[in-house]
Design a protein around this motif. Structure first.
Motif, PDB file in Angstrom:
ATOM      1  N   LEU A  31     -10.697  -3.442   1.576  1.00  0.00           N
ATOM      2  CA  LEU A  31      -9.327  -3.104   1.220  1.00  0.00           C
ATOM      3  C   LEU A  31      -8.438  -3.364   2.424  1.00  0.00           C
ATOM      4  O   LEU A  31      -8.657  -2.810   3.497  1.00  0.00           O
ATOM      5  CB  LEU A  31      -9.248  -1.631   0.801  1.00  0.00           C
ATOM      6  N   ASP A  32      -7.448  -4.234   2.270  1.00  0.00           N
ATOM      7  CA  ASP A  32      -6.518  -4.565   3.348  1.00  0.00           C
ATOM      8  C   ASP A  32      -5.321  -3.629   3.238  1.00  0.00           C
ATOM      9  O   ASP A  32      -4.637  -3.593   2.219  1.00  0.00           O
ATOM     10  CB  ASP A  32      -6.080  -6.022   3.221  1.00  0.00           C
ATOM     11  N   THR A  33      -5.079  -2.848   4.276  1.00  0.00           N
ATOM     12  CA  THR A  33      -3.974  -1.880   4.263  1.00  0.00           C
ATOM     13  C   THR A  33      -3.025  -2.139   5.415  1.00  0.00           C
ATOM     14  O   THR A  33      -3.340  -2.851   6.361  1.00  0.00           O
ATOM     15  CB  THR A  33      -4.498  -0.437   4.366  1.00  0.00           C
ATOM     16  N   GLU A  34      -1.865  -1.535   5.315  1.00  0.00           N
ATOM     17  CA  GLU A  34      -0.848  -1.648   6.352  1.00  0.00           C
ATOM     18  C   GLU A  34      -0.306  -0.254   6.614  1.00  0.00           C
ATOM     19  O   GLU A  34       0.109   0.445   5.698  1.00  0.00           O
ATOM     20  CB  GLU A  34       0.260  -2.572   5.852  1.00  0.00           C
ATOM     21  N   ASN A  35      -0.326   0.175   7.870  1.00  0.00           N
ATOM     22  CA  ASN A  35       0.201   1.486   8.236  1.00  0.00           C
ATOM     23  C   ASN A  35       1.677   1.376   8.581  1.00  0.00           C
ATOM     24  O   ASN A  35       2.119   0.393   9.160  1.00  0.00           O
ATOM     25  CB  ASN A  35      -0.567   2.068   9.418  1.00  0.00           C
ATOM     26  N   SER A  36       2.428   2.426   8.232  1.00  0.00           N
ATOM     27  CA  SER A  36       3.859   2.430   8.445  1.00  0.00           C
ATOM     28  C   SER A  36       4.266   3.764   9.063  1.00  0.00           C
ATOM     29  O   SER A  36       3.738   4.811   8.711  1.00  0.00           O
ATOM     30  CB  SER A  36       4.574   2.233   7.107  1.00  0.00           C
ATOM     31  N   THR A  45       0.563   4.711   4.309  1.00  0.00           N
ATOM     32  CA  THR A  45      -0.381   3.601   4.204  1.00  0.00           C
ATOM     33  C   THR A  45      -0.113   2.848   2.916  1.00  0.00           C
ATOM     34  O   THR A  45      -0.064   3.418   1.847  1.00  0.00           O
ATOM     35  CB  THR A  45      -1.835   4.117   4.202  1.00  0.00           C
ATOM     36  N   LYS A  46       0.082   1.552   3.037  1.00  0.00           N
ATOM     37  CA  LYS A  46       0.342   0.693   1.871  1.00  0.00           C
ATOM     38  C   LYS A  46      -0.859  -0.233   1.667  1.00  0.00           C
ATOM     39  O   LYS A  46      -1.370  -0.808   2.616  1.00  0.00           O
ATOM     40  CB  LYS A  46       1.590  -0.155   2.081  1.00  0.00           C
ATOM     41  N   THR A  47      -1.278  -0.375   0.433  1.00  0.00           N
ATOM     42  CA  THR A  47      -2.353  -1.303   0.088  1.00  0.00           C
ATOM     43  C   THR A  47      -1.760  -2.697  -0.047  1.00  0.00           C
ATOM     44  O   THR A  47      -0.845  -2.906  -0.829  1.00  0.00           O
ATOM     45  CB  THR A  47      -3.043  -0.869  -1.211  1.00  0.00           C
ATOM     46  N   LYS A  48      -2.296  -3.659   0.721  1.00  0.00           N
ATOM     47  CA  LYS A  48      -1.802  -5.021   0.673  1.00  0.00           C
ATOM     48  C   LYS A  48      -2.621  -5.882  -0.281  1.00  0.00           C
ATOM     49  O   LYS A  48      -2.075  -6.646  -1.057  1.00  0.00           O
ATOM     50  CB  LYS A  48      -1.822  -5.632   2.071  1.00  0.00           C
TER      51      LYS A  48
END
Length: 50
Positions: A31-36, A45-48
């Protein structure tokens, strides 16, 4: 023939003429995520992508 598994149109089975066991099969998912650090209401945390 007894079906042991099927996936993506392929089947693996056992018959009295041939026995081929399913050995060493593995599967993984990442799972590729992006922290904000945004505090304006968006999730931290957004799932990319899967």
């Amino acid at each position: 023939m007894a079906v042991m598994a099927s996936w993506n149109g392929k089947t693996w089975g056992v018959s009295c003429q041939r026995i081929a066991a399913l050995n060493g099969i593995s599967h993984s998912v990442e799972l590729d995520t992006e922290n904000s650090d945004d505090k304006a209401g968006s999730p931290a945390t957004k799932t990319k992508a899967l």
